[in-house]
Design an enzyme around this catalytic site. Structure first.
Site, PDB file in Angstrom:
ATOM      1  N   THR A 265       0.869  -1.247  -0.029  1.00 19.86           N
ATOM      2  CA  THR A 265      -0.212   0.147   0.182  1.00 19.86           C
ATOM      3  C   THR A 265       0.757   1.442   0.245  1.00 19.86           C
ATOM      4  OG1 THR A 265       0.246   0.119   2.438  1.00 19.86           O
ATOM      5  CG2 THR A 265      -1.675  -0.951   1.088  1.00 19.86           C
ATOM      6  N   ASP A 266       0.212   2.312  -0.087  1.00 14.00           N
ATOM      7  CA  ASP A 266       0.995   3.059  -0.090  1.00 14.00           C
ATOM      8  C   ASP A 266       2.060   3.792   1.235  1.00 14.00           C
ATOM      9  OD1 ASP A 266      -0.097   4.237  -2.313  1.00 14.00           O
ATOM     10  OD2 ASP A 266      -1.796   5.753  -1.861  1.00 14.00           O
ATOM     11  N   CYS A 267       0.775   3.373   2.265  1.00 12.81           N
ATOM     12  CA  CYS A 267       2.078   3.410   3.739  1.00 12.81           C
ATOM     13  C   CYS A 267       2.997   2.736   3.463  1.00 12.81           C
ATOM     14  CB  CYS A 267       0.945   3.858   4.995  1.00 12.81           C
ATOM     15  SG  CYS A 267      -0.533   3.018   4.703  1.00 12.81           S
ATOM     16  N   TYR A 268       3.067   1.477   3.614  1.00 14.09           N
ATOM     17  CA  TYR A 268       3.703   0.333   3.344  1.00 14.09           C
ATOM     18  C   TYR A 268       3.854  -0.915   2.475  1.00 14.09           C
ATOM     19  CZ  TYR A 268       1.037   0.203   8.365  1.00 14.09           C
ATOM     20  OH  TYR A 268       1.368   0.416   9.328  1.00 14.09           O
TER      21      TYR A 268
END
Length: 393
Positions: A131-134
């Site tokens: 994901t964007d944050c992971y």
């Protein structure tokens, strides 16, 4: 009448009188309940037995770049990862997988938990959801108990107040959670250590509740909740002890402080892995009734003899047998003498009570007031409907 605050004051001053439950029982035989109640402040109980509804929570700490773990293996044993990004839960009975995805039944979560507690390195392999944050897709490393943020046991069902005696009236060997049962009543197996076990000595859980501080795996733990399959409405004898499986407790404790002597992985042939766990509970002697309940002996406790050869939830029983008879190593079923063995280690159960006694005498362990009682009216629900039958080709 005493209070827990009174007893803790004596513990802090190292002048509390602490007996193991076996010492208490012997003193009651000598001097009676009333006299014994005036002499002792705390009674320690213990057990060391298989407790398969156990497991551990781990928080690994974030990687750089971060990963949101969605599949994970610890020494080849799958760990559940369906919550926080680097939070895991590994169950004691989860079986290891080989590289081609087949299960390796001999190695399981209980062994991983034991090895982490012992300070051994554990291989970790993780697959992430990008994901964007992971943004990280995978991660592989070696962890120990000292290189991760949290490592604690959270066990949904420990300390059965009583359990069953397993036998096999059929014509072939059976491999069960009690171990191998030989055909034609070739042997019998029981798992509870009897009169020294914690919940037999407080049958109505008047002293034990949510927040009770306990000995868990060689460290300090707490009663977190009622255990799964908690069934306090089980039929009981006049001494208030149940005639079969009854109360259970959910337990929690910091595994980083535990000792692998008291947390051991194990394997049941052709059944699967599990965990042997040492648990001890101190009982404050608040009044004479506490001593009267703790004076119960093995001949005053019974368990049902259950025939595992019938593959149903409700199996036939061959009646009730006392723990004194079980501990003799022989029992009679339909006129046949049957060999009996315990799954619990009676010796190590005693050692748990002794070690907890030593902690209290040294002022290292104070008693705690429960913050809420364990429910006494819990019913037992079963999935009796057959439901949809699924065929797997």
């Amino acid at each position: 009448m005493r209070t827990i605050a009174d007893i803790n004051d004596k513990i802090s001053r190292r002048c509390a009188v602490v007996w193991t439950v076996e010492e208490l029982k012997a003193r009651v035989v000598e001097a009676g309940v009333t006299q014994a109640a005036t002499e002792v402040d705390v009674v320690t109980t213990g057990t060391f037995e298989p407790m398969e509804s156990s497991g551990a929570i781990l928080n690994l700490g974030h990687t750089d770049p971060p990963i949101k773990i969605r599949r994970c293996w610890l020494d080849g044993v799958p760990a559940y990862s369906g919550f926080g990004a680097v939070d895991l839960y590994i169950g004691a009975t989860q079986m290891a997988e080989s590289s081609d995805g087949e299960e390796m039944r001999e190695r399981g979560g209980g062994y991983v938990i034991q090895d982490l507690i012992a300070g051994k390195p554990i291989h970790l392999r993780a697959v992430g959801q990008v994901t964007d944050c992971y943004p990280r897709a995978s991660f592989e490393t070696t962890i120990t108990r000292d290189t991760i943020n949290q490592f604690y046991l959270f066990n949904p069902r420990n300390l059965y107040q009583n359990f069953i005696v397993g036998v096999n009236g059929g014509d072939r060997p059976l491999f069960t959670y009690l171990g191998p049962l030989q055909p034609r009543l070739g042997n019998a197996v029981y798992s509870n250590p009897g009169a020294i076990a914690p919940l037999f000595n407080d049958p109505d859980l008047n002293l034990i509740g949510i927040g009770t501080r306990i000995f868990l795996g060689g460290g300090i733990g707490y009663v977190a909740w009622e255990g799964t399959q908690h069934f306090p409405l089980q039929k009981r004898l006049p001494n208030r002890t149940p005639i079969g499986p009854a109360a259970t407790l959910a337990l929690i404790g910091n595994a980083k402080q535990m000792d692998a002597r008291w947390v051991r992985g194990c394997y049941f042939k052709s059944y699967g892995p599990s965990l042997m766990l040492g648990v001890g509970i101190p009982l404050p002697v608040l009044n004479e009734e506490v001593v009267a309940r703790c004076a119960v002996q093995d001949q005053d406790l019974v368990a049902p003899i259950v025939d595992f050869s019938i593959p149903r939830r409700v199996r036939p029983i061959f009646g009730l047998v006392s723990y004194a008879q079980l501990k003799s190593g022989r029992l009679a079923i339909d006129g046949k003498t049957v060999r009996v063995a315990p799954l619990a280690s009676i010796y190590l159960s005693r050692q748990v009570a002794i070690e907890l006694k030593q902690w209290i005498e040294a002022g290292k362990f104070l008693l705690s007031e429960p913050v809420a009682p364990i429910p006494a009216d819990q019913t037992f629900l079963s999935q009796d409907a057959w439901g949809a039958q699924i065929a797997i080709d």
